[in-house]
Scaffold this motif. Structure first.
Motif, PDB file in Angstrom:
ATOM      1  N   LEU A   1       0.833  -1.209   0.038  1.00 28.45           N
ATOM      2  CA  LEU A   1      -0.086   0.006  -0.067  1.00 28.45           C
ATOM      3  C   LEU A   1       0.892   1.209  -0.068  1.00 28.45           C
ATOM      4  O   LEU A   1       0.565   2.343  -0.715  1.00 28.45           O
ATOM      5  CB  LEU A   1      -0.897  -0.039   1.240  1.00 28.45           C
ATOM      6  CG  LEU A   1      -1.956  -0.964   1.179  1.00 28.45           C
ATOM      7  CD1 LEU A   1      -2.895  -0.881   2.207  1.00 28.45           C
ATOM      8  CD2 LEU A   1      -3.093  -0.715   0.053  1.00 28.45           C
ATOM      9  N   ALA A   2       2.064   1.371   0.522  1.00 25.46           N
ATOM     10  CA  ALA A   2       2.815   2.535   0.762  1.00 25.46           C
ATOM     11  C   ALA A   2       3.672   2.695  -0.532  1.00 25.46           C
ATOM     12  O   ALA A   2       3.521   3.887  -0.933  1.00 25.46           O
ATOM     13  CB  ALA A   2       3.756   2.202   1.968  1.00 25.46           C
ATOM     14  N   LEU A   3       3.846   1.612  -1.149  1.00 25.51           N
ATOM     15  CA  LEU A   3       4.665   1.947  -2.415  1.00 25.51           C
ATOM     16  C   LEU A   3       3.708   2.350  -3.347  1.00 25.51           C
ATOM     17  O   LEU A   3       3.974   3.163  -4.326  1.00 25.51           O
ATOM     18  CB  LEU A   3       5.370   0.332  -2.965  1.00 25.51           C
ATOM     19  CG  LEU A   3       5.833   0.643  -4.355  1.00 25.51           C
ATOM     20  CD1 LEU A   3       7.097   1.247  -4.198  1.00 25.51           C
ATOM     21  CD2 LEU A   3       6.423  -0.894  -4.619  1.00 25.51           C
ATOM     22  N   ALA A   4       2.347   1.826  -3.494  1.00 19.95           N
ATOM     23  CA  ALA A   4       1.539   2.326  -4.329  1.00 19.95           C
ATOM     24  C   ALA A   4       1.008   3.902  -4.269  1.00 19.95           C
ATOM     25  O   ALA A   4       0.953   4.506  -4.969  1.00 19.95           O
ATOM     26  CB  ALA A   4       0.073   1.443  -4.347  1.00 19.95           C
ATOM     27  N   THR A   5       0.896   4.147  -2.762  1.00 19.68           N
ATOM     28  CA  THR A   5       0.512   5.369  -2.642  1.00 19.68           C
ATOM     29  C   THR A   5       1.602   6.532  -2.818  1.00 19.68           C
ATOM     30  O   THR A   5       1.385   7.371  -3.522  1.00 19.68           O
ATOM     31  CB  THR A   5       0.453   5.596  -0.868  1.00 19.68           C
ATOM     32  OG1 THR A   5      -0.810   4.746  -0.528  1.00 19.68           O
ATOM     33  CG2 THR A   5       0.109   6.973  -0.405  1.00 19.68           C
ATOM     34  N   LYS A   6       3.129   5.821  -2.692  1.00 21.95           N
ATOM     35  CA  LYS A   6       3.960   6.885  -3.144  1.00 21.95           C
ATOM     36  C   LYS A   6       4.264   7.197  -4.703  1.00 21.95           C
ATOM     37  O   LYS A   6       4.270   8.265  -4.991  1.00 21.95           O
ATOM     38  CB  LYS A   6       5.373   6.296  -2.570  1.00 21.95           C
ATOM     39  CG  LYS A   6       6.518   6.904  -3.018  1.00 21.95           C
ATOM     40  CD  LYS A   6       7.899   6.018  -2.537  1.00 21.95           C
ATOM     41  CE  LYS A   6       9.031   6.441  -3.134  1.00 21.95           C
ATOM     42  NZ  LYS A   6       9.535   6.291  -4.593  1.00 21.95           N
ATOM     43  N   ARG A   7       3.816   6.076  -5.352  1.00 21.36           N
ATOM     44  CA  ARG A   7       3.723   6.206  -6.824  1.00 21.36           C
ATOM     45  C   ARG A   7       2.599   7.129  -7.327  1.00 21.36           C
ATOM     46  O   ARG A   7       2.881   7.879  -8.279  1.00 21.36           O
ATOM     47  CB  ARG A   7       3.882   4.992  -7.235  1.00 21.36           C
ATOM     48  CG  ARG A   7       5.282   4.144  -7.269  1.00 21.36           C
ATOM     49  CD  ARG A   7       5.224   2.826  -7.986  1.00 21.36           C
ATOM     50  NE  ARG A   7       6.569   2.107  -7.614  1.00 21.36           N
ATOM     51  CZ  ARG A   7       6.760   0.870  -7.959  1.00 21.36           C
ATOM     52  NH1 ARG A   7       5.670   0.148  -8.277  1.00 21.36           N
ATOM     53  NH2 ARG A   7       7.822   0.440  -7.796  1.00 21.36           N
TER      54      ARG A   7
END
Length: 112
Positions: free
Chosen positions: A96-102
């Motif tokens: 979730l954090a990676l998708a949010t960052k992108r």
């Protein structure tokens, strides 16, 4: 003739998709093609925790459960933010954090 939106993979999302087993990769590709033609994928849900207009394609295969997190609401392209295999019932905080960052990086680019 139906016009199709281009697809842009963010970060290493394409590498993640290429790691899917062949059956899951084909299904994910078909569902992304549905998006390009303006249709909804067969199995999807909104991912508002990641960002406005973010959704996930859900792929279930004998090899496991796979996800493609994307944004299709922007006019210029369909953006694939993250592709991964789920290891548990709940999507991991790391995914979730990676998708949010992108997603946030994409929104910043769109503003400029």
């Amino acid at each position: 003739m139906v016009s199709t939106k281009p697809v842009e993979f963010r970060g290493n999302a394409l590498d993640g998709l290429r790691e899917f087993p062949i059956g899951a990769r084909r299904e994910a590709g078909y569902q992304i093609c549905q998006l390009q033609m303006g249709r909804n994928p067969d199995d999807w849900k909104p991912m508002n925790t990641v960002g406005a207009g973010v959704c996930e394609i859900r792929v279930r295969e004998s090899d496991g459960i796979f996800r493609v997190i994307y944004v299709a609401r922007l006019e210029d392209a369909i953006y694939i933010l993250h592709c991964f295999q789920k290891k548990s019932q709940k999507t991991s905080q790391e995914d979730l954090a990676l998708a949010t960052k992108r997603y946030k990086e994409l929104v910043e680019e769109q503003i400029q």
